[in-house]
Design an enzyme around this catalytic site. Structure first.
Site, PDB file in Angstrom:
ATOM      1  CG  HIS A 206      -1.917   0.841   1.127  1.00 44.58           C
ATOM      2  ND1 HIS A 206      -1.951   2.298   1.549  1.00 44.58           N
ATOM      3  CD2 HIS A 206      -3.291   0.732   1.181  1.00 44.58           C
ATOM      4  CE1 HIS A 206      -2.955   3.084   1.324  1.00 44.58           C
ATOM      5  NE2 HIS A 206      -3.815   2.218   1.179  1.00 44.58           N
ATOM      6  CB  CYS A 244      -4.336   3.405  -1.916  1.00 44.61           C
ATOM      7  SG  CYS A 244      -5.726   4.689  -0.927  1.00 44.61           S
ATOM      8  CG  HIS A 271      -7.784   0.657  -1.382  1.00 37.77           C
ATOM      9  ND1 HIS A 271      -6.809   0.599  -0.280  1.00 37.77           N
ATOM     10  CD2 HIS A 271      -7.869  -0.631  -1.309  1.00 37.77           C
ATOM     11  CE1 HIS A 271      -6.576  -0.359   0.372  1.00 37.77           C
ATOM     12  NE2 HIS A 271      -7.120  -1.319  -0.244  1.00 37.77           N
ATOM     13  CG  ASP A 316      -9.915   3.442   0.515  1.00 38.35           C
ATOM     14  OD1 ASP A 316     -10.135   3.011   1.560  1.00 38.35           O
ATOM     15  OD2 ASP A 316      -8.672   4.095   0.465  1.00 38.35           O
ATOM     16  CG  HIS A 317     -10.888   6.153   3.369  1.00 38.47           C
ATOM     17  ND1 HIS A 317     -10.042   6.937   3.888  1.00 38.47           N
ATOM     18  CD2 HIS A 317     -10.508   4.935   3.739  1.00 38.47           C
ATOM     19  CE1 HIS A 317      -8.966   6.283   4.257  1.00 38.47           C
ATOM     20  NE2 HIS A 317      -9.309   5.130   4.101  1.00 38.47           N
ATOM     21  CE1 TYR A 330     -12.557   1.403   5.185  1.00 37.43           C
ATOM     22  CE2 TYR A 330     -11.522   2.955   6.587  1.00 37.43           C
ATOM     23  CZ  TYR A 330     -11.531   1.990   5.436  1.00 37.43           C
ATOM     24  OH  TYR A 330     -10.146   2.005   4.920  1.00 37.43           O
TER      25      TYR A 330
END
Length: 357
Positions: A206, A244, A271, A316-317, A330
Protein backbone atom coordinates in the site's frame (compact mmCIF):
# COMPACT_ATOMS: atom_id res chain seq x y z
CA UNK A 1 -12.56 -8.50 -11.21
CA UNK A 2 -13.94 -8.89 -7.70
CA UNK A 3 -15.83 -6.01 -6.04
CA UNK A 4 -16.07 -5.57 -2.30
CA UNK A 5 -15.89 -3.45 0.83
CA UNK A 6 -13.51 -3.12 3.77
CA UNK A 7 -15.07 -4.70 6.87
CA UNK A 8 -13.78 -4.49 10.44
CA UNK A 9 -15.16 -7.72 11.80
CA UNK A 10 -17.80 -8.47 14.40
CA UNK A 11 -17.23 -5.12 16.15
CA UNK A 12 -17.92 -3.14 12.96
CA UNK A 13 -21.03 -0.96 13.14
CA UNK A 14 -22.07 -2.39 9.77
CA UNK A 15 -23.64 -5.88 9.93
CA UNK A 16 -21.94 -8.14 7.42
CA UNK A 17 -25.16 -9.03 5.63
CA UNK A 18 -25.79 -5.37 4.79
CA UNK A 19 -23.03 -5.57 2.17
CA UNK A 20 -25.12 -8.17 0.34
CA UNK A 21 -27.76 -5.48 -0.16
CA UNK A 22 -25.39 -3.54 -2.45
CA UNK A 23 -25.82 -4.87 -6.01
CA UNK A 24 -22.63 -6.31 -7.45
CA UNK A 25 -20.85 -6.86 -4.14
CA UNK A 26 -18.80 -10.07 -4.23
CA UNK A 27 -17.43 -9.92 -0.71
CA UNK A 28 -15.31 -8.08 1.80
CA UNK A 29 -11.68 -7.65 2.78
CA UNK A 30 -10.65 -7.72 6.40
CA UNK A 31 -8.10 -8.72 8.98
CA UNK A 32 -7.78 -10.49 12.30
CA UNK A 33 -8.33 -7.69 14.78
CA UNK A 34 -6.23 -7.53 17.91
CA UNK A 35 -3.14 -8.98 16.25
CA UNK A 36 -0.10 -6.83 16.88
CA UNK A 37 2.61 -6.61 14.21
CA UNK A 38 4.95 -9.58 14.50
CA UNK A 39 2.44 -12.13 15.81
CA UNK A 40 1.85 -15.41 13.98
CA UNK A 41 -1.76 -15.82 12.86
CA UNK A 42 -3.08 -19.31 13.72
CA UNK A 43 -4.77 -21.25 10.92
CA UNK A 44 -7.80 -21.88 13.13
CA UNK A 45 -8.45 -18.16 13.60
CA UNK A 46 -7.97 -17.35 9.92
CA UNK A 47 -10.33 -20.14 8.89
CA UNK A 48 -12.96 -19.11 11.45
CA UNK A 49 -12.84 -15.53 10.16
CA UNK A 50 -13.19 -16.72 6.58
CA UNK A 51 -16.12 -18.99 7.44
CA UNK A 52 -17.93 -16.21 9.32
CA UNK A 53 -17.96 -14.25 6.04
CA UNK A 54 -18.91 -17.20 3.84
CA UNK A 55 -21.88 -17.95 6.10
CA UNK A 56 -23.33 -14.66 4.87
CA UNK A 57 -22.83 -15.79 1.26
CA UNK A 58 -19.94 -13.39 0.76
CA UNK A 59 -16.32 -14.07 -0.14
CA UNK A 60 -13.22 -13.09 1.81
CA UNK A 61 -11.49 -11.37 -1.10
CA UNK A 62 -8.21 -10.51 0.62
CA UNK A 63 -6.55 -10.01 3.96
CA UNK A 64 -6.12 -6.30 4.58
CA UNK A 65 -3.70 -6.17 6.21
CA UNK A 66 -0.95 -8.28 7.76
CA UNK A 67 1.09 -5.58 9.46
CA UNK A 68 4.88 -5.61 9.18
CA UNK A 69 6.47 -5.00 12.56
CA UNK A 70 8.86 -2.12 13.11
CA UNK A 71 11.81 -4.43 13.80
CA UNK A 72 11.63 -5.50 10.13
CA UNK A 73 11.15 -1.98 8.80
CA UNK A 74 13.93 -0.60 10.98
CA UNK A 75 16.23 -3.56 10.28
CA UNK A 76 17.01 -4.42 13.89
CA UNK A 77 18.75 -7.60 15.06
CA UNK A 78 15.33 -9.15 15.71
CA UNK A 79 14.09 -8.82 12.15
CA UNK A 80 14.82 -12.40 11.07
CA UNK A 81 12.68 -13.72 13.91
CA UNK A 82 9.76 -11.52 12.85
CA UNK A 83 10.22 -12.29 9.16
CA UNK A 84 9.99 -15.98 10.09
CA UNK A 85 6.72 -15.18 11.87
CA UNK A 86 5.45 -13.29 8.83
CA UNK A 87 6.32 -16.20 6.56
CA UNK A 88 4.42 -18.59 8.81
CA UNK A 89 1.39 -16.31 8.72
CA UNK A 90 1.56 -16.23 4.91
CA UNK A 91 1.71 -20.03 4.87
CA UNK A 92 -1.30 -20.22 7.17
CA UNK A 93 -3.27 -17.76 5.04
CA UNK A 94 -2.45 -19.76 1.93
CA UNK A 95 -3.55 -22.97 3.65
CA UNK A 96 -6.98 -21.37 4.12
CA UNK A 97 -7.30 -20.68 0.39
CA UNK A 98 -6.84 -16.89 0.60
CA UNK A 99 -4.86 -15.54 -2.35
CA UNK A 100 -4.08 -11.88 -1.58
CA UNK A 101 -2.48 -10.03 1.34
CA UNK A 102 -2.09 -6.26 1.72
CA UNK A 103 0.79 -4.78 3.67
CA UNK A 104 2.65 -1.49 4.02
CA UNK A 105 6.20 -0.46 4.84
CA UNK A 106 5.77 2.88 6.58
CA UNK A 107 7.72 3.90 9.69
CA UNK A 108 5.39 4.24 12.70
CA UNK A 109 2.54 6.14 11.01
CA UNK A 110 0.62 3.85 8.64
CA UNK A 111 -1.71 6.68 7.72
CA UNK A 112 -2.29 10.17 9.05
CA UNK A 113 -5.03 12.76 8.94
CA UNK A 114 -5.32 16.00 10.88
CA UNK A 115 -9.12 16.23 10.82
CA UNK A 116 -11.40 13.19 11.09
CA UNK A 117 -14.62 15.22 11.05
CA UNK A 118 -14.09 18.13 8.70
CA UNK A 119 -17.46 19.73 7.90
CA UNK A 120 -18.13 20.14 4.20
CA UNK A 121 -20.35 22.94 2.83
CA UNK A 122 -23.22 20.44 2.36
CA UNK A 123 -23.18 19.40 6.03
CA UNK A 124 -21.42 16.07 5.48
CA UNK A 125 -18.07 15.24 7.10
CA UNK A 126 -14.76 14.19 5.60
CA UNK A 127 -11.24 13.25 6.57
CA UNK A 128 -8.66 15.96 5.86
CA UNK A 129 -4.89 16.18 5.96
CA UNK A 130 -3.23 19.56 6.44
CA UNK A 131 0.55 19.61 6.55
CA UNK A 132 0.58 23.01 8.26
CA UNK A 133 -1.05 21.38 11.31
CA UNK A 134 1.63 18.69 11.39
CA UNK A 135 4.37 21.30 11.04
CA UNK A 136 3.23 22.90 14.28
CA UNK A 137 3.22 19.80 16.46
CA UNK A 138 5.54 17.11 17.75
CA UNK A 139 5.37 13.56 16.41
CA UNK A 140 4.40 12.35 19.88
CA UNK A 141 1.27 14.53 19.77
CA UNK A 142 -0.13 12.87 16.64
CA UNK A 143 -1.57 9.90 18.48
CA UNK A 144 -3.54 12.11 20.86
CA UNK A 145 -4.82 14.20 17.95
CA UNK A 146 -6.19 11.10 16.24
CA UNK A 147 -7.58 9.62 19.45
CA UNK A 148 -9.38 12.85 20.33
CA UNK A 149 -11.27 12.74 17.02
CA UNK A 150 -11.85 8.98 16.78
CA UNK A 151 -15.38 9.04 18.17
CA UNK A 152 -14.43 6.22 20.51
CA UNK A 153 -13.51 3.82 17.69
CA UNK A 154 -10.27 1.83 17.71
CA UNK A 155 -8.65 2.92 14.48
CA UNK A 156 -6.40 0.56 12.54
CA UNK A 157 -2.77 1.59 12.79
CA UNK A 158 -3.40 3.75 15.85
CA UNK A 159 -3.66 1.01 18.46
CA UNK A 160 -2.86 2.29 21.92
CA UNK A 161 -0.53 -0.65 22.63
CA UNK A 162 1.83 0.48 19.86
CA UNK A 163 1.96 4.07 20.98
CA UNK A 164 2.77 3.21 24.56
CA UNK A 165 6.16 2.39 23.04
CA UNK A 166 6.25 5.54 20.91
CA UNK A 167 9.58 6.87 22.19
CA UNK A 168 11.25 3.52 21.60
CA UNK A 169 9.80 3.39 18.09
CA UNK A 170 11.19 6.82 17.25
CA UNK A 171 14.62 5.75 18.47
CA UNK A 172 14.47 2.70 16.18
CA UNK A 173 14.24 4.98 13.15
CA UNK A 174 16.73 7.59 14.32
CA UNK A 175 18.96 8.64 11.42
CA UNK A 176 17.25 6.31 8.95
CA UNK A 177 17.37 7.40 5.30
CA UNK A 178 15.08 6.46 2.44
CA UNK A 179 17.82 4.20 1.12
CA UNK A 180 18.05 2.42 4.48
CA UNK A 181 14.30 1.82 4.52
CA UNK A 182 14.32 0.63 0.91
CA UNK A 183 17.14 -1.83 1.66
CA UNK A 184 15.15 -3.19 4.62
CA UNK A 185 12.14 -3.68 2.36
CA UNK A 186 14.35 -5.47 -0.18
CA UNK A 187 15.67 -7.78 2.54
CA UNK A 188 12.08 -8.57 3.61
CA UNK A 189 10.78 -9.21 0.09
CA UNK A 190 13.70 -11.42 -0.94
CA UNK A 191 12.81 -13.74 1.93
CA UNK A 192 9.02 -13.56 1.73
CA UNK A 193 8.20 -13.56 -2.01
CA UNK A 194 9.62 -17.06 -2.69
CA UNK A 195 7.24 -18.38 -0.02
CA UNK A 196 4.36 -16.44 -1.59
CA UNK A 197 5.14 -18.13 -4.91
CA UNK A 198 5.19 -21.51 -3.19
CA UNK A 199 1.80 -21.12 -1.45
CA UNK A 200 0.13 -18.97 -4.16
CA UNK A 201 -0.47 -15.83 -2.08
CA UNK A 202 0.12 -12.46 -3.77
CA UNK A 203 1.35 -9.43 -1.83
CA UNK A 204 0.17 -5.89 -2.55
CA UNK A 205 2.09 -3.04 -0.93
CA UNK A 206 0.00 0.00 0.00
CA UNK A 207 1.27 3.53 -0.74
CA UNK A 208 2.14 6.22 1.76
CA UNK A 209 -0.75 8.29 3.06
CA UNK A 210 0.02 11.19 2.74
CA UNK A 211 2.51 10.55 -0.09
CA UNK A 212 5.30 12.63 1.39
CA UNK A 213 7.50 12.56 4.47
CA UNK A 214 6.15 13.65 7.85
CA UNK A 215 8.06 14.20 11.08
CA UNK A 216 11.31 13.51 9.22
CA UNK A 217 10.50 9.81 8.74
CA UNK A 218 11.45 8.36 5.34
CA UNK A 219 8.82 7.34 2.78
CA UNK A 220 9.44 4.93 -0.11
CA UNK A 221 5.96 4.19 -1.57
CA UNK A 222 4.96 7.67 -2.70
CA UNK A 223 4.84 7.59 -6.50
CA UNK A 224 5.42 5.68 -9.74
CA UNK A 225 9.21 5.82 -9.45
CA UNK A 226 9.08 4.27 -5.97
CA UNK A 227 6.73 1.51 -7.09
CA UNK A 228 8.81 0.62 -10.14
CA UNK A 229 11.87 0.29 -7.96
CA UNK A 230 10.02 -1.98 -5.50
CA UNK A 231 8.78 -4.21 -8.33
CA UNK A 232 12.39 -4.65 -9.50
CA UNK A 233 13.53 -5.97 -6.10
CA UNK A 234 11.95 -9.33 -6.87
CA UNK A 235 10.60 -9.48 -10.42
CA UNK A 236 7.68 -11.74 -9.65
CA UNK A 237 3.91 -11.38 -10.15
CA UNK A 238 3.61 -12.17 -6.44
CA UNK A 239 5.47 -8.95 -5.60
CA UNK A 240 2.63 -6.56 -6.37
CA UNK A 241 0.79 -3.39 -5.52
CA UNK A 242 -2.28 -2.17 -3.72
CA UNK A 243 -2.98 1.02 -5.64
CA UNK A 244 -4.81 3.54 -3.46
CA UNK A 245 -5.86 6.42 -5.70
CA UNK A 246 -6.62 8.70 -2.76
CA UNK A 247 -3.16 8.18 -1.28
CA UNK A 248 -0.87 8.68 -4.27
CA UNK A 249 -3.45 11.00 -5.84
CA UNK A 250 -3.13 13.43 -2.92
CA UNK A 251 0.02 14.67 -4.64
CA UNK A 252 -1.09 16.85 -7.60
CA UNK A 253 2.12 15.95 -9.44
CA UNK A 254 1.18 12.28 -9.50
CA UNK A 255 -0.57 11.06 -12.67
CA UNK A 256 -2.53 8.12 -11.28
CA UNK A 257 -3.90 6.97 -14.64
CA UNK A 258 -0.33 6.81 -15.95
CA UNK A 259 0.66 4.79 -12.89
CA UNK A 260 -2.08 2.27 -13.65
CA UNK A 261 -0.99 1.87 -17.27
CA UNK A 262 2.70 1.54 -16.47
CA UNK A 263 2.32 -0.83 -13.51
CA UNK A 264 -0.23 -2.99 -15.31
CA UNK A 265 -0.64 -6.53 -14.04
CA UNK A 266 1.50 -5.87 -10.97
CA UNK A 267 -1.56 -4.11 -9.52
CA UNK A 268 -3.44 -6.73 -7.50
CA UNK A 269 -5.82 -4.55 -5.49
CA UNK A 270 -7.32 -1.11 -6.07
CA UNK A 271 -8.69 1.30 -3.49
CA UNK A 272 -10.71 3.83 -5.47
CA UNK A 273 -11.44 7.18 -3.86
CA UNK A 274 -11.37 10.83 -4.82
CA UNK A 275 -9.65 13.72 -3.10
CA UNK A 276 -9.91 17.49 -3.43
CA UNK A 277 -6.79 19.63 -3.28
CA UNK A 278 -7.32 22.43 -0.75
CA UNK A 279 -3.90 24.04 -0.98
CA UNK A 280 -0.26 23.05 -0.66
CA UNK A 281 -0.01 19.65 1.01
CA UNK A 282 -3.64 19.87 2.10
CA UNK A 283 -6.44 17.68 0.79
CA UNK A 284 -9.97 16.53 1.59
CA UNK A 285 -11.37 13.03 1.09
CA UNK A 286 -14.56 13.78 -0.82
CA UNK A 287 -17.36 11.88 -2.54
CA UNK A 288 -16.22 9.39 -5.18
CA UNK A 289 -17.71 11.37 -8.09
CA UNK A 290 -15.19 13.21 -10.28
CA UNK A 291 -17.12 16.47 -9.94
CA UNK A 292 -16.66 16.53 -6.16
CA UNK A 293 -12.87 16.30 -6.18
CA UNK A 294 -9.65 16.78 -8.11
CA UNK A 295 -9.23 13.30 -9.60
CA UNK A 296 -10.86 12.19 -12.85
CA UNK A 297 -12.44 8.93 -11.78
CA UNK A 298 -13.53 8.17 -15.35
CA UNK A 299 -9.91 8.25 -16.52
CA UNK A 300 -8.81 6.05 -13.64
CA UNK A 301 -11.47 3.46 -14.39
CA UNK A 302 -10.70 3.63 -18.11
CA UNK A 303 -7.04 2.94 -17.36
CA UNK A 304 -8.05 -0.11 -15.30
CA UNK A 305 -10.23 -1.40 -18.13
CA UNK A 306 -7.46 -0.76 -20.67
CA UNK A 307 -4.93 -2.89 -18.76
CA UNK A 308 -7.50 -5.65 -18.25
CA UNK A 309 -7.41 -5.34 -14.46
CA UNK A 310 -8.89 -8.51 -12.92
CA UNK A 311 -7.94 -8.17 -9.26
CA UNK A 312 -9.87 -6.94 -6.23
CA UNK A 313 -11.40 -3.47 -6.17
CA UNK A 314 -13.27 -1.55 -3.50
CA UNK A 315 -14.53 1.97 -2.82
CA UNK A 316 -12.17 3.49 -0.29
CA UNK A 317 -13.27 5.81 2.49
CA UNK A 318 -16.45 7.77 2.44
CA UNK A 319 -17.90 10.89 3.93
CA UNK A 320 -20.13 10.70 6.99
CA UNK A 321 -23.63 11.31 5.60
CA UNK A 322 -27.28 10.94 6.67
CA UNK A 323 -26.35 10.99 10.39
CA UNK A 324 -24.71 7.55 10.17
CA UNK A 325 -22.62 6.69 13.23
CA UNK A 326 -19.56 4.77 12.07
CA UNK A 327 -15.79 4.63 12.13
CA UNK A 328 -14.34 7.74 10.42
CA UNK A 329 -14.16 7.06 6.69
CA UNK A 330 -15.92 3.69 6.95
CA UNK A 331 -19.64 4.26 7.09
CA UNK A 332 -21.69 2.22 4.65
CA UNK A 333 -23.91 4.89 3.08
CA UNK A 334 -21.37 6.99 1.21
CA UNK A 335 -19.21 4.01 0.29
CA UNK A 336 -22.30 2.29 -1.17
CA UNK A 337 -23.02 5.40 -3.25
CA UNK A 338 -19.42 5.36 -4.45
CA UNK A 339 -19.56 1.63 -5.15
CA UNK A 340 -22.58 2.04 -7.43
CA UNK A 341 -21.04 5.04 -9.21
CA UNK A 342 -17.78 3.19 -9.85
CA UNK A 343 -19.63 0.15 -11.15
CA UNK A 344 -21.58 2.43 -13.49
CA UNK A 345 -18.34 3.86 -14.85
CA UNK A 346 -16.96 0.35 -15.31
CA UNK A 347 -20.05 -0.89 -17.15
CA UNK A 348 -20.17 2.12 -19.49
CA UNK A 349 -16.45 2.03 -20.31
CA UNK A 350 -16.46 -1.74 -20.84
CA UNK A 351 -19.48 -1.65 -23.16
CA UNK A 352 -18.08 1.27 -25.17
CA UNK A 353 -14.81 -0.59 -25.60
CA UNK A 354 -16.57 -3.71 -26.84
CA UNK A 355 -18.65 -1.66 -29.32
CA UNK A 356 -15.47 -0.13 -30.77
CA UNK A 357 -13.93 -3.56 -31.14
Amino acid sequence: MKWGFRWYGAKDTIPLHHFRHVPGCDGVVGTLLGKLPGEVWPIEEIQAFKESIEKERLELLAIESVAVCDAIKAGTEERNHYIDNYIQTIRNIGACGIKLVVYSFKPIFGWAKTHLKYENPDGTYSLVFDQSVVDNMQASEMFQLIKSQSGGFNLSGWEEERFKEFNNLMKMYEGMTREDLFNNLAYFLKRVIPVCEEVDVKLGIHPDDPPWEIFGLPRITKNLEDYKRIMEIVDSPYNGITLCTGSVGANPDCDVAQMIRELGDRIHFVHLRNVEFLGKDKFRECAHLSLDGSLDMYELMKALVDIGFDGVIRPDHGRAIWDEVAMPGYGLYDRALGFTYLQGLHEAITKCKKEKE
